[in-house]
Design an enzyme around this catalytic site. Sequence first.
Site, PDB file in Angstrom:
ATOM      1  N   GLU A   1       0.848  -1.191   0.000  1.00  0.00           N
ATOM      2  CA  GLU A   1       0.000   0.000   0.000  1.00  0.00           C
ATOM      3  C   GLU A   1       0.884   1.241   0.000  1.00  0.00           C
ATOM      4  OE1 GLU A   1      -3.606   2.150   2.563  1.00  0.00           O
ATOM      5  OE2 GLU A   1      -2.806   0.219   3.206  1.00  0.00           O
TER       6      GLU A   1
ATOM      7  N   ASN B   1      -6.599   1.785   2.755  1.00  0.00           N
ATOM      8  CA  ASN B   1      -7.275   3.068   2.910  1.00  0.00           C
ATOM      9  C   ASN B   1      -6.832   4.077   1.853  1.00  0.00           C
ATOM     10  OD1 ASN B   1      -8.427   1.923   5.157  1.00  0.00           O
ATOM     11  ND2 ASN B   1      -7.290   3.143   6.646  1.00  0.00           N
TER      12      ASN B   1
ATOM     13  N   ASN C   1     -12.297  -0.630  -0.607  1.00  0.00           N
ATOM     14  CA  ASN C   1     -11.619  -1.097   0.600  1.00  0.00           C
ATOM     15  C   ASN C   1     -12.371  -0.643   1.846  1.00  0.00           C
ATOM     16  OD1 ASN C   1      -9.037  -2.024   2.116  1.00  0.00           O
ATOM     17  ND2 ASN C   1      -9.344   0.060   2.853  1.00  0.00           N
ATOM     18  N   GLU C   2     -12.715  -1.591   2.729  1.00  0.00           N
ATOM     19  CA  GLU C   2     -13.261  -1.301   4.062  1.00  0.00           C
ATOM     20  C   GLU C   2     -14.322  -0.203   4.043  1.00  0.00           C
ATOM     21  OE1 GLU C   2     -10.062  -0.649   6.831  1.00  0.00           O
ATOM     22  OE2 GLU C   2      -9.334  -2.701   6.654  1.00  0.00           O
TER      23      GLU C   2
ATOM     24  N   GLU D   1      -6.365  -8.796   4.081  1.00  0.00           N
ATOM     25  CA  GLU D   1      -5.519  -8.085   5.053  1.00  0.00           C
ATOM     26  C   GLU D   1      -5.533  -8.880   6.344  1.00  0.00           C
ATOM     27  OE1 GLU D   1      -5.795  -3.902   5.891  1.00  0.00           O
ATOM     28  OE2 GLU D   1      -6.574  -3.452   3.878  1.00  0.00           O
TER      29      GLU D   1
ATOM     30  N   GLN E   1       1.764  -5.781   5.938  1.00  0.00           N
ATOM     31  CA  GLN E   1       2.134  -5.553   4.559  1.00  0.00           C
ATOM     32  C   GLN E   1       3.490  -6.180   4.294  1.00  0.00           C
ATOM     33  OE1 GLN E   1       1.690  -1.438   3.312  1.00  0.00           O
ATOM     34  NE2 GLN E   1      -0.181  -1.191   4.492  1.00  0.00           N
TER      35      GLN E   1
END
Length: 508
Positions: A27, A72, A172-173, A292, A350
């Site tokens: 990311e 994010n 995402n989320e 994740e 990550q």
Amino acid sequence: MPQSRLVLDPEFTIGPVPRRLFGSFVEHMGRCVYSGIYEPDHPSADAAGFRGDVLDLSRELGPTVVRYPGGNFVSGYRWEDGVGPRDQRPERLDLAWRSREPNAVGIHEFDGWARALDTEVMMAVNLGTRGIQEACDLLEYTNHPAGSYWSDRRIANGASEPFGYRLWCLGNEMDGPWQIGHKTADEYGRLAAETARAMRLVDPDIELVACGSSNAQMPTFGDWEAAVLRHAYDDVDYISLHVYYQADEDDPDSYLASAMDMDQFIEGVVATVDAEKARGRHRTAVDLSFDEWNVVRAGAEDERPDRRPWALHPRLGESEYTVADAVVVGTMLNSLLRHGDRVTIGCQAQLVNVLGLIRSEEGGDAWKQSIAHPFEQMRRLARGQILRVAATGDRRDTRRFTDVPIVDAAATFEESSGSAAVFLANRSRSETADVTVECGQLGVRRLRSAGCLSLPDGSAATLTNRDRHDAVGPQPFDRADLRDGAVTAQLPPLSWTVLELDSGPDLP
């Protein structure tokens, strides 16, 4: 001494080992990209600016898929900023992580790095500040051969052949209030369905991942998945899961049992998905993408202080990991493998620096962290079919969990090569565990290798860091023996042990 008995039989399997289960995540956050995988002035950098030392370590880990560019970050990302001549790319404010994004690394650069790593790209689209058209434009840019506006732009920017990405995340989320463009379940479900249908008109061969709840503690958990799938069930292939477990020095036994929660999380989402399948009379199964997951050390959460200066690649989420963290990661990998019939994608988050399997210093060296070793071992050895391990043995309660197996196990068997792998964690912090693995039905005759990651004698909190690169890692293990169709082993306290078995001749 705690006892555990495991029975392995090739007639009792869960399903084939999903190769995408052993993925990672890059990311645009903190130092994952800039001074992580990419640092043009580093002594090891290649002509494209990517660090050779980090790439070499990444190749050793061998992630089979890498999710990109967020996270994010993606919910405010304009992908067009990262294509074309570098000197014409804008610098933007990244609102997700209160950072400055120089856009020196974009789709072309990342694709080159992924090809050098020989990994599949899992691309995410922005459904926070953007929507259907921008997602289709990106897909056209990456996958359409030629003759359209965006494909011709890709060609003009130096890529005559399509990138050919198959796997795509629809945002995402999106249930998280922290997410830019946060939405209700119905808002997101409708948007995900409409985006999926439009993207398939551009490329019908893609696979799509819808956002599940950001974690199982969200008040939306369960209801979110059901509502999203009510809109999008027939339009997506996967629904996502995310989880991070915080190391807890006040309750270490519950931390070591974290995979119990992961098991329940997965099984809860499977139940919700299958209930929606039945309710909607759908014919196909939606699988799970656990894209994740990781463990977090105290001090790594300083991610979004509102008054931090806008900086390029600030240090965010940089944990230094211990033996205990490696054991927990091993049990999480076991959980994913045990559910490999439905969890067919996994991304440990990550890859570098931000909760990284790898750490690097700007202008300096790079090294693997303790949590990298279970990942690398399972990615390398888990082949063929996932075995349904029949386990009995001692169990204990912790403050948060009841009936926790002291020995956690998963196993695989590849019939064509006659090889098996057994992955074992001893959660006890003070006791050796006596384990018997009955494997005669597999036809294995040799304990080909055995390795154990554990605390050295007299050590209480060994960790890897910039001064102790090799402080934690698998060591040859001589406390295991295969005789008469069974392996007996004595697992050290707080340890991760991997046994490789095959049908070759007995060793002298």
